[in-house]
Design an enzyme around this catalytic site. Sequence first.
Site, PDB file in Angstrom:
ATOM      1  N   GLU A 143       0.928  -1.160  -0.099  1.00 62.69           N
ATOM      2  CA  GLU A 143      -0.105  -0.098   0.054  1.00 62.69           C
ATOM      3  C   GLU A 143       0.938   1.155   0.079  1.00 62.69           C
ATOM      4  O   GLU A 143       1.667   1.476   0.967  1.00 62.69           O
ATOM      5  CB  GLU A 143      -0.930   0.086   1.196  1.00 62.69           C
ATOM      6  CG  GLU A 143      -2.044   0.939   1.117  1.00 62.69           C
ATOM      7  CD  GLU A 143      -3.036   1.106   2.156  1.00 62.69           C
ATOM      8  OE1 GLU A 143      -4.187   1.579   2.302  1.00 62.69           O
ATOM      9  OE2 GLU A 143      -2.933  -0.130   3.097  1.00 62.69           O
ATOM     10  N   LEU A 144       0.841   2.083  -1.048  1.00 62.39           N
ATOM     11  CA  LEU A 144       1.673   3.096  -1.268  1.00 62.39           C
ATOM     12  C   LEU A 144       1.692   4.100  -0.187  1.00 62.39           C
ATOM     13  O   LEU A 144       0.930   4.624   0.238  1.00 62.39           O
ATOM     14  CB  LEU A 144       1.571   3.906  -2.720  1.00 62.39           C
ATOM     15  CG  LEU A 144       2.368   4.807  -2.810  1.00 62.39           C
ATOM     16  CD1 LEU A 144       3.721   4.436  -3.315  1.00 62.39           C
ATOM     17  CD2 LEU A 144       2.180   5.596  -4.424  1.00 62.39           C
ATOM     18  N   ASP A 145       3.055   4.328   0.476  1.00 60.66           N
ATOM     19  CA  ASP A 145       3.340   5.323   1.238  1.00 60.66           C
ATOM     20  C   ASP A 145       2.473   4.977   2.838  1.00 60.66           C
ATOM     21  O   ASP A 145       2.196   6.110   3.517  1.00 60.66           O
ATOM     22  CB  ASP A 145       3.059   6.808   0.955  1.00 60.66           C
ATOM     23  CG  ASP A 145       4.266   7.139  -0.114  1.00 60.66           C
ATOM     24  OD1 ASP A 145       5.368   6.697  -0.007  1.00 60.66           O
ATOM     25  OD2 ASP A 145       3.880   7.786  -1.113  1.00 60.66           O
ATOM     26  N   GLN A 146       2.114   3.873   3.033  1.00 57.25           N
ATOM     27  CA  GLN A 146       1.215   3.395   4.112  1.00 57.25           C
ATOM     28  C   GLN A 146       1.820   2.650   5.076  1.00 57.25           C
ATOM     29  O   GLN A 146       1.290   2.078   6.012  1.00 57.25           O
ATOM     30  CB  GLN A 146      -0.119   3.010   3.653  1.00 57.25           C
ATOM     31  CG  GLN A 146      -1.026   3.895   2.834  1.00 57.25           C
ATOM     32  CD  GLN A 146      -1.179   5.036   3.751  1.00 57.25           C
ATOM     33  OE1 GLN A 146      -1.930   5.212   4.909  1.00 57.25           O
ATOM     34  NE2 GLN A 146      -1.080   6.445   3.003  1.00 57.25           N
TER      35      GLN A 146
END
Length: 288
Positions: A230-233
């Site tokens: 999950e991008l940048d999470q």
Amino acid sequence: MNMTTANTARLLITCEDKPGIVQAVSSFLYHQGANITALDQYATEAQGGRYFMRVEFELEHLQSRKESLLQTFAANVAERYAMQWRLTLVSDIKKVGILVSKVDHALLELLWRHARGGLPCEITKVISNHEDLRESVENFGIPFEVVPVNKDNKAEAYAKIDELMQGNDLLVLARYMQILTEDFVSKWPMQVINIHHSFLPAFVGANPYKQAYEKGVKLIGATAHYVTTELDQGPIIEQDVERVSHDFTVEQLRDLGQDVERNVLARAVKWHLEDRIIVDGHKTVVFQ
């Protein structure tokens, strides 16, 4: 490797908080003949929460006793408290690979600290999607390889990067301006650390410092986190900020922001190498 390093180990523990955990761990190590040199602990609640512990200890002939120590701890302590745990030897030097694009500040901070003995690891290679930083990297005596990445070759490019990085314990994105594929990330669970400006999600996309300038921000900063699909999470390891004012130019914001980035990333990498981080779901516990 000196004798102290050869005989030093770290034990990281996560479990449900119950009475007797500290006594059980310390008593086990005492009866093994170990000397505890550092012990940090944290519980999420006064009663019945999650419990986290980091123990560093010295034990003679640790290398030859490691397997016996693992088996005995698992049977006598870990199973009783349903622990998630791992034991690492300080003498087992972690191997690190770095990914970078064209911007060099975060990369050079890592290479400089490593050269001065500030990062306890072996940096095996640096991979970039551009040639720009080859000389800077090779001046440190570290191999540099280029794997071009574009929208048409991502699967092949990341398969190649995965192949080149095999054998590393950690990958660091030192301002690598590409989005890793889910397939690649899934092969390196909690083994990839990224750095980015703390403007996300407010200032996404290109030129975040210009966007911040146009919005008149009063704080700038950076965030180091583990990379997930999950991008940048991913779980946050370290953050820092600096106060700015209305009279800062875009260039001044960028210079100050890059200083924050380089230090935040270096701290996060160092803490990972020193086994100071326990990932708990979407969060981290960091013993400093």
